[in-house]
Design a protein around this motif. Sequence first.
Motif, PDB file in Angstrom:
ATOM      1  N   LEU A 130       0.294  -6.116   1.335  1.00 59.36           N
ATOM      2  CA  LEU A 130       0.966  -6.256   0.032  1.00 59.36           C
ATOM      3  C   LEU A 130      -0.055  -6.322  -1.098  1.00 59.36           C
ATOM      4  O   LEU A 130       0.106  -5.670  -2.136  1.00 59.36           O
ATOM      5  CB  LEU A 130       1.847  -7.508   0.037  1.00 59.36           C
ATOM      6  CG  LEU A 130       2.622  -7.803  -1.247  1.00 59.36           C
ATOM      7  CD1 LEU A 130       3.595  -6.664  -1.548  1.00 59.36           C
ATOM      8  CD2 LEU A 130       3.360  -9.124  -1.140  1.00 59.36           C
ATOM      9  N   LEU A 131      -1.134  -7.087  -0.896  1.00 55.66           N
ATOM     10  CA  LEU A 131      -2.181  -7.204  -1.908  1.00 55.66           C
ATOM     11  C   LEU A 131      -2.819  -5.845  -2.198  1.00 55.66           C
ATOM     12  O   LEU A 131      -2.996  -5.459  -3.360  1.00 55.66           O
ATOM     13  CB  LEU A 131      -3.244  -8.205  -1.448  1.00 55.66           C
ATOM     14  CG  LEU A 131      -4.478  -8.348  -2.349  1.00 55.66           C
ATOM     15  CD1 LEU A 131      -4.083  -8.927  -3.705  1.00 55.66           C
ATOM     16  CD2 LEU A 131      -5.530  -9.217  -1.692  1.00 55.66           C
ATOM     17  N   LEU A 132      -3.143  -5.094  -1.139  1.00 54.54           N
ATOM     18  CA  LEU A 132      -3.761  -3.779  -1.310  1.00 54.54           C
ATOM     19  C   LEU A 132      -2.801  -2.779  -1.957  1.00 54.54           C
ATOM     20  O   LEU A 132      -3.210  -1.925  -2.735  1.00 54.54           O
ATOM     21  CB  LEU A 132      -4.272  -3.247   0.028  1.00 54.54           C
ATOM     22  CG  LEU A 132      -5.418  -4.047   0.658  1.00 54.54           C
ATOM     23  CD1 LEU A 132      -5.779  -3.483   2.024  1.00 54.54           C
ATOM     24  CD2 LEU A 132      -6.629  -4.074  -0.243  1.00 54.54           C
ATOM     25  N   ALA A 133      -1.509  -2.911  -1.619  1.00 50.10           N
ATOM     26  CA  ALA A 133      -0.513  -2.038  -2.253  1.00 50.10           C
ATOM     27  C   ALA A 133      -0.442  -2.319  -3.753  1.00 50.10           C
ATOM     28  O   ALA A 133      -0.366  -1.384  -4.566  1.00 50.10           O
ATOM     29  CB  ALA A 133       0.854  -2.250  -1.607  1.00 50.10           C
ATOM     30  N   LEU A 134      -0.510  -3.593  -4.137  1.00 53.39           N
ATOM     31  CA  LEU A 134      -0.483  -3.957  -5.564  1.00 53.39           C
ATOM     32  C   LEU A 134      -1.719  -3.420  -6.283  1.00 53.39           C
ATOM     33  O   LEU A 134      -1.634  -2.947  -7.421  1.00 53.39           O
ATOM     34  CB  LEU A 134      -0.386  -5.474  -5.721  1.00 53.39           C
ATOM     35  CG  LEU A 134       0.948  -6.091  -5.309  1.00 53.39           C
ATOM     36  CD1 LEU A 134       0.870  -7.620  -5.344  1.00 53.39           C
ATOM     37  CD2 LEU A 134       2.078  -5.603  -6.217  1.00 53.39           C
ATOM     38  N   ILE A 135      -2.877  -3.487  -5.605  1.00 49.17           N
ATOM     39  CA  ILE A 135      -4.107  -2.927  -6.197  1.00 49.17           C
ATOM     40  C   ILE A 135      -3.963  -1.417  -6.356  1.00 49.17           C
ATOM     41  O   ILE A 135      -4.337  -0.852  -7.384  1.00 49.17           O
ATOM     42  CB  ILE A 135      -5.337  -3.273  -5.325  1.00 49.17           C
ATOM     43  CG1 ILE A 135      -5.624  -4.771  -5.382  1.00 49.17           C
ATOM     44  CG2 ILE A 135      -6.571  -2.493  -5.784  1.00 49.17           C
ATOM     45  CD1 ILE A 135      -6.672  -5.247  -4.402  1.00 49.17           C
ATOM     46  N   SER A 136      -3.382  -0.769  -5.345  1.00 52.32           N
ATOM     47  CA  SER A 136      -3.254   0.692  -5.374  1.00 52.32           C
ATOM     48  C   SER A 136      -2.362   1.181  -6.503  1.00 52.32           C
ATOM     49  O   SER A 136      -2.647   2.206  -7.125  1.00 52.32           O
ATOM     50  CB  SER A 136      -2.712   1.206  -4.034  1.00 52.32           C
ATOM     51  OG  SER A 136      -3.637   0.953  -3.009  1.00 52.32           O
ATOM     52  N   ILE A 137      -1.276   0.455  -6.791  1.00 51.46           N
ATOM     53  CA  ILE A 137      -0.350   0.930  -7.820  1.00 51.46           C
ATOM     54  C   ILE A 137      -0.860   0.673  -9.237  1.00 51.46           C
ATOM     55  O   ILE A 137      -0.246   1.134 -10.194  1.00 51.46           O
ATOM     56  CB  ILE A 137       1.069   0.334  -7.647  1.00 51.46           C
ATOM     57  CG1 ILE A 137       1.057  -1.193  -7.789  1.00 51.46           C
ATOM     58  CG2 ILE A 137       1.673   0.766  -6.327  1.00 51.46           C
ATOM     59  CD1 ILE A 137       2.429  -1.807  -7.745  1.00 51.46           C
ATOM     60  N   THR A 138      -1.996  -0.011  -9.371  1.00 48.05           N
ATOM     61  CA  THR A 138      -2.573  -0.189 -10.713  1.00 48.05           C
ATOM     62  C   THR A 138      -3.196   1.101 -11.233  1.00 48.05           C
ATOM     63  O   THR A 138      -3.476   1.220 -12.419  1.00 48.05           O
ATOM     64  CB  THR A 138      -3.649  -1.297 -10.721  1.00 48.05           C
ATOM     65  OG1 THR A 138      -4.698  -0.934  -9.822  1.00 48.05           O
ATOM     66  CG2 THR A 138      -3.064  -2.643 -10.329  1.00 48.05           C
ATOM     67  N   GLY A 139      -3.426   2.052 -10.341  1.00 43.90           N
ATOM     68  CA  GLY A 139      -4.013   3.327 -10.749  1.00 43.90           C
ATOM     69  C   GLY A 139      -5.163   3.701  -9.838  1.00 43.90           C
ATOM     70  O   GLY A 139      -5.805   2.839  -9.232  1.00 43.90           O
ATOM     71  N   ILE A 140      -5.432   4.992  -9.772  1.00 41.16           N
ATOM     72  CA  ILE A 140      -6.441   5.500  -8.835  1.00 41.16           C
ATOM     73  C   ILE A 140      -7.845   5.028  -9.191  1.00 41.16           C
ATOM     74  O   ILE A 140      -8.662   4.738  -8.326  1.00 41.16           O
ATOM     75  CB  ILE A 140      -6.371   7.049  -8.731  1.00 41.16           C
ATOM     76  CG1 ILE A 140      -7.246   7.566  -7.580  1.00 41.16           C
ATOM     77  CG2 ILE A 140      -6.778   7.719 -10.037  1.00 41.16           C
ATOM     78  CD1 ILE A 140      -6.725   7.249  -6.228  1.00 41.16           C
ATOM     79  N   LYS A 141      -8.133   4.936 -10.495  1.00 44.52           N
ATOM     80  CA  LYS A 141      -9.484   4.552 -10.893  1.00 44.52           C
ATOM     81  C   LYS A 141      -9.751   3.082 -10.588  1.00 44.52           C
ATOM     82  O   LYS A 141     -10.806   2.718 -10.058  1.00 44.52           O
ATOM     83  CB  LYS A 141      -9.694   4.837 -12.375  1.00 44.52           C
ATOM     84  CG  LYS A 141     -11.067   5.394 -12.676  1.00 44.52           C
ATOM     85  CD  LYS A 141     -11.131   6.025 -14.030  1.00 44.52           C
ATOM     86  CE  LYS A 141     -12.459   6.770 -14.142  1.00 44.52           C
ATOM     87  NZ  LYS A 141     -12.648   7.401 -15.428  1.00 44.52           N
TER      88      LYS A 141
END
Length: 199
Positions: A130-141
């Motif tokens: 869940l934490l990594l998914a939240l980081i991922s949806i912040t944007g690719i950069k």
Amino acid sequence: MAELKKSLGTLRLTFYGVGTIVGAGIYTVIGAAAGQAGTDLWLSFIFAAIAASVSAMSYAELSSTYPNAGAEFIFVRKAFPKIDIPSFLTGWTIAFHSSATIAAVLLAFSGYFNTFFEVPGLLISYGVLLLLALISITGIKKSSTANIIMVSIQLLGLLILIFIGLKETGLPKAEIFQINSFSGTLAATATLFFVYTGF
């Protein structure tokens, strides 16, 4: 139709590949591979690298032929332009492979985490996912920046282990390069091929 902006350069993509190899390989399956090959583990790594290099050369050729393609799905689509099933199955195969890689890394992480704290493994795995998914949806950069930080920490951990190992045992002795079990070496090669899929 809006166009996607190119955000990842060579450095970020290199860290992505290295992160997959180190996370899914060194910290996840190396124990299992060492159990199969024993002291022949070094040879298993070489065999797996040779096998993976065939795929790597194929990818290099295909990506130079179709430089704007989105990897496997498009490659198969170009090869079979009149049939949808091969590219469809390829896309799903990549999705399943990625799921297996993610699961392996999450379960390995929860196992290491449980060494220090008694928490149910599945709870840790889903929490990290869940934490990594939240980081991922912040944007690719932003997510690739987080990846660079995490991979750097992983590589630092490996360098510390190498330094401690060399300090405690010294350089490898000549006996370690003798082949004791060729069947075990081949079994570990198959296990370690999973590591090289990060390329």
